[in-house]
Scaffold this active site. Structure first.
Site, PDB file in Angstrom:
ATOM      1  N   TYR A  47      -1.762   2.050   2.991  1.00  0.00           N
ATOM      2  CA  TYR A  47      -1.093   0.319   3.678  1.00  0.00           C
ATOM      3  C   TYR A  47      -1.652   0.766   5.486  1.00  0.00           C
ATOM      4  O   TYR A  47      -1.801  -0.055   6.024  1.00  0.00           O
ATOM      5  CB  TYR A  47       0.261   0.710   3.844  1.00  0.00           C
ATOM      6  CG  TYR A  47       0.440   0.091   2.579  1.00  0.00           C
ATOM      7  CD1 TYR A  47       0.052  -0.548   1.438  1.00  0.00           C
ATOM      8  CD2 TYR A  47       2.264  -0.521   2.733  1.00  0.00           C
ATOM      9  CE1 TYR A  47      -0.096  -1.077   0.056  1.00  0.00           C
ATOM     10  CE2 TYR A  47       2.212  -1.013   0.988  1.00  0.00           C
ATOM     11  CZ  TYR A  47       1.521  -1.006   0.269  1.00  0.00           C
ATOM     12  OH  TYR A  47       2.085  -1.345  -1.627  1.00  0.00           O
ATOM     13  N   HIS A 105      -0.133   5.009  -6.978  1.00  0.00           N
ATOM     14  CA  HIS A 105       0.057   3.596  -6.576  1.00  0.00           C
ATOM     15  C   HIS A 105      -1.165   3.198  -7.189  1.00  0.00           C
ATOM     16  O   HIS A 105      -0.129   2.080  -7.940  1.00  0.00           O
ATOM     17  CB  HIS A 105      -0.790   4.037  -5.145  1.00  0.00           C
ATOM     18  CG  HIS A 105      -0.800   2.813  -4.292  1.00  0.00           C
ATOM     19  ND1 HIS A 105      -0.815   2.455  -2.978  1.00  0.00           N
ATOM     20  CD2 HIS A 105      -0.406   1.281  -4.632  1.00  0.00           C
ATOM     21  CE1 HIS A 105      -0.664   0.877  -2.605  1.00  0.00           C
ATOM     22  NE2 HIS A 105      -0.535   0.472  -2.974  1.00  0.00           N
TER      23      HIS A 105
END
Length: 276
Positions: A47, A105
């Site tokens: 991110y 992830h």
């Protein structure tokens, strides 16, 4: 707020997602959320906002033990040495001594699952992570991790909302006592024009997004992490907890089309299919 208990950790069922928030915008948003009462913050190496999240946490007066922080390692970094490098970088950017939940992830076709979870177990043994989890894992992958490897998974984070059925994976995880964390819980803003949700919202003096969020949070073993940058949106999501949906509402939601997946990158696994 209800708390999810799993693998020795506890976190609020409603958290703040931070995907697509960076820099000062992200820092200000996390500061606002913490001021409003959020205690569950979700970030990831990919991110590009862990420094901003860490700055917001550092600026708050909240005791570390009262805050749940999740971060994740990207699928290109799943070799043991790369996991450790990614984790060290994340921890440094967050300016924390440990994270509460460290997650894979996305799965990767080349990943060595036993090596991955041996690495995560070592981090847990060192007290640098409190629990380990996965994101976007299918039932077949979960079976390997849980039943073959015996890894103590704290949760599986998946796309889940009123327009996407996740019954098969939910049922499997529930049979193992493992919760789901729902990302994209508001279907990327596609709910405002849904007539059925609008009717339910009108009945309760709420918004379609609040109805959709409460529908998720009413489910046993389900947490949700909507992204909300503006304080008004953050508060609206908190206010969803005050709603009481009835059986008629739930029947209307059950009748919605449930095959809309918004997050499906080229490297995604072959998703579980809903039962016919």
């Amino acid at each position: 707020m209800h708390a999810i208990q799993t693998q020795g950790i506890s976190f609020p069922s409603l958290g703040l997602g931070t995907f697509r928030m960076e820099g000062d915008d992200c820092r200000v948003a996390v500061e606002s959320a913490l001021d409003l009462g959020y205690r569950h913050i979700d970030t990831a190496a990919m991110y590009n906002n862990e420094e901003a999240v860490g700055a917001a946490i550092a600026a708050s007066a909240i005791a570390r033990k009262d805050l749940h922080v999740t971060t994740k390692v990207w699928h290109a970094n799943l070799a043991p040495d790369a996991i450790l490098r990614s984790f060290d970088t994340s921890l440094d950017k967050l300016k924390l001594d440990y994270v509460d939940l460290f997650m894979v992830h996305w799965p990767s076709k080349e990943m060595d699952l036993p090596a991955i979870f041996e690495t995560l177990a070592a981090l847990k043994e060192q007290g640098r992570i409190r629990a380990m989890g996965v994101c976007n894992f299918t039932i077949d992958l979960l079976r390997t991790v849980i039943e073959d490897i015996g890894a103590p998974l704290a949760c599986n984070q998946i796309e889940y909302h009123v327009l996407l059925d996740q019954t098969p994976v939910r049922a499997y995880l529930a049979s193992k006592g493992i919760p789901i964390v729902a990302y994209c819980p508001l279907a990327q803003g596609k709910l405002a024009d849904n007539a059925a949700l609008a009717a339910i919202a009108g009945k309760h003096g709420a918004t379609p997004a609040q109805v959709a969020l409460k529908w998720l949070l009413d489910q046993e073993g389900v947490a949700a992490i909507p992204k909300a940058q503006r304080p008004q949106s953050q508060k609206a999501n908190l206010d969803a907890l005050k709603l009481t949906l009835d059986d008629e509402d739930r029947r209307a939601i059950a009748a919605l089309q449930k095959d809309m997946r918004f997050v499906n990158p080229p490297f995604a696994p072959a998703w579980d299919k809903s039962p016919a």
